[in-house]
Every structure is written in structure tokens, then in C-alpha cells.
Design an enzyme around this catalytic site. Structure first.
Site, PDB file in Angstrom:
ATOM      1  N   GLY A   1       4.256   0.633   6.735  1.00 32.47           N
ATOM      2  CA  GLY A   1       4.140   0.692   4.977  1.00 32.47           C
ATOM      3  C   GLY A   1       5.412   1.691   4.825  1.00 32.47           C
ATOM      4  O   GLY A   1       5.564   2.782   5.489  1.00 32.47           O
TER       5      GLY A   1
ATOM      6  N   HIS B   1      -5.779   3.524 -10.392  1.00 31.61           N
ATOM      7  CA  HIS B   1      -7.007   3.865 -10.399  1.00 31.61           C
ATOM      8  C   HIS B   1      -7.719   3.527 -11.584  1.00 31.61           C
ATOM      9  O   HIS B   1      -7.644   4.395 -12.647  1.00 31.61           O
ATOM     10  CB  HIS B   1      -7.934   4.938  -9.822  1.00 31.61           C
ATOM     11  CG  HIS B   1      -7.019   5.055  -8.316  1.00 31.61           C
ATOM     12  ND1 HIS B   1      -7.046   4.534  -7.289  1.00 31.61           N
ATOM     13  CD2 HIS B   1      -6.538   6.462  -7.784  1.00 31.61           C
ATOM     14  CE1 HIS B   1      -6.359   4.693  -6.270  1.00 31.61           C
ATOM     15  NE2 HIS B   1      -6.132   6.314  -6.749  1.00 31.61           N
ATOM     16  N   VAL B   2      -8.739   2.445 -11.884  1.00 29.54           N
ATOM     17  CA  VAL B   2      -9.049   2.286 -13.454  1.00 29.54           C
ATOM     18  C   VAL B   2     -10.556   2.505 -13.618  1.00 29.54           C
ATOM     19  O   VAL B   2     -11.049   2.194 -14.540  1.00 29.54           O
ATOM     20  CB  VAL B   2      -8.749   1.154 -13.774  1.00 29.54           C
ATOM     21  CG1 VAL B   2      -6.896   0.879 -13.820  1.00 29.54           C
ATOM     22  CG2 VAL B   2      -9.158  -0.213 -12.796  1.00 29.54           C
TER      23      VAL B   2
ATOM     24  N   GLU C   1      -3.700   0.396   1.818  1.00 30.41           N
ATOM     25  CA  GLU C   1      -2.487   0.164   2.917  1.00 30.41           C
ATOM     26  C   GLU C   1      -3.168  -0.447   4.327  1.00 30.41           C
ATOM     27  O   GLU C   1      -2.215  -0.944   4.798  1.00 30.41           O
ATOM     28  CB  GLU C   1      -1.983   1.701   3.261  1.00 30.41           C
ATOM     29  CG  GLU C   1      -0.624   1.562   4.107  1.00 30.41           C
ATOM     30  CD  GLU C   1       0.296   2.769   4.005  1.00 30.41           C
ATOM     31  OE1 GLU C   1       1.478   2.722   4.838  1.00 30.41           O
ATOM     32  OE2 GLU C   1       0.163   3.502   3.034  1.00 30.41           O
TER      33      GLU C   1
ATOM     34  N   GLY D   1       9.665 -11.565   2.944  1.00 31.12           N
ATOM     35  CA  GLY D   1      10.741 -11.770   3.263  1.00 31.12           C
ATOM     36  C   GLY D   1      10.834 -11.449   4.970  1.00 31.12           C
ATOM     37  O   GLY D   1       9.874 -10.901   5.644  1.00 31.12           O
TER      38      GLY D   1
ATOM     39  N   SER E   1     -14.507   4.229 -11.688  1.00 35.02           N
ATOM     40  CA  SER E   1     -14.939   5.098 -10.621  1.00 35.02           C
ATOM     41  C   SER E   1     -16.198   4.180  -9.930  1.00 35.02           C
ATOM     42  O   SER E   1     -16.927   3.354 -10.527  1.00 35.02           O
ATOM     43  CB  SER E   1     -15.962   6.274 -11.221  1.00 35.02           C
ATOM     44  OG  SER E   1     -14.790   6.971 -11.867  1.00 35.02           O
TER      45      SER E   1
END
Length: 140
Positions: free
Chosen positions: A83, A90-91, A63, A109, A93
Site C-alpha cells: 500500500g 468516517h461517516v 488496507e 494497472g 460510529s
């Protein structure tokens, strides 16, 4: 942009003083026509109890980099950037070293912007992929 790259990165890094970005030691390291890259050290400060990078720290990194990218690519003199939604998958570690977040604009935009932020480790392996929606609110 190449001539302004160092200046943009200096401004981004200076804006992190006394913020969560400074607490997490996030540093902005590269910028281009449609992207911004930040890096964050992985230490015990950002670990979860079992010694790996906390997902919340990754979301904070994503973020931060995505919102700062919106700030760069929109007229921040006229708009507040906020934001409004973030999602993360999360894929992998990470226990130590650095992670790198690259925010790339998907939709720019006038009111809303969509960013894809890929977080990778030092071996350039995908750790997390995030989607951030920002909104530009006119300053009055």
C-alpha cells in the site's frame, strides 16, 4: 471463480496467522471477479476511549482487505504488493457487532492499483469510505 472461491478465501485467511489481521480478528468472507470482503468484530479491543470503533482500526481493516485483494488479482508469485496511500472518511460510529469492508477495484494497472473500500455495519449502513493505492513491485 466460483469453484475457486472457497480456496481463495482459505488462503487469504491462512495468510493472516500471526499478523495484525489476526490480532484484529479480520476474516475474509467473500470474493468475486473484482472485489474482496472482510469482516471485523467491534469490541473494546478496537474502541477509542469513548467506546466507539477507532478510525485507525477501520483504516487497518480497509488496507488489509484492499492489499489482500491486490494480492489475489495480481500475480503474487512475481510481485510484492504494498500500500502506498490510503485515505478515509468516517461517516458513522459503531459500538458493537461487526463491520464489513468491501474492496472493489477502480483501476488495475500493471504497476499501480486503485481500490475503493466501503465499510458498512450490520444494517448495511455506510460507516467509512476509503481509497487505497497499491503498487506491484517485481520480485528479483
Amino acid at each position: 471463480m466460483s469453484g475457486h472461491k472457497d480456496t481463495i478465501l482459505e488462503v487469504c485467511n491462512a495468510s493472516s496467522k500471526n499478523t495484525m489481521m489476526e490480532t484484529l480478528e479480520i476474516e475474509y468472507i467473500d470474493v468475486g471477479e473484482n472485489f474482496l470482503v472482510g469482516k471485523m468484530p467491534v469490541t473494546s479491543k478496537v474502541h477509542q476511549p469513548d467506546g466507539v470503533l477507532h478510525g485507525g482500526a477501520m483504516v487497518a481493516l480497509a488496507e488489509s482487505v484492499g492489499s489482500t485483494a491486490s494480492y489475489i488479482f495480481l500475480n503474487a508469485q512475481e510481485y510484492y504488493i504494498r500500500g502506498i496511500e490510503i485515505s478515509a472518511n468516517h461517516v458513522k460510529s459503531v459500538k458493537e457487532g461487526f463491520v464489513f469492508a468491501k474492496a472493489v477495484v477502480v483501476h488495475r494497472g500493471r504497476t499501480t492499483q486503485l481500490w475503493e473500500i466501503k465499510i458498512t455495519n450490520e444494517a448495511n449502513e455506510l460507516v467509512s469510505i476509503c481509497k487505497l493505492t497499491t503498487i506491484a513491485l517485481p520480485k528479483k
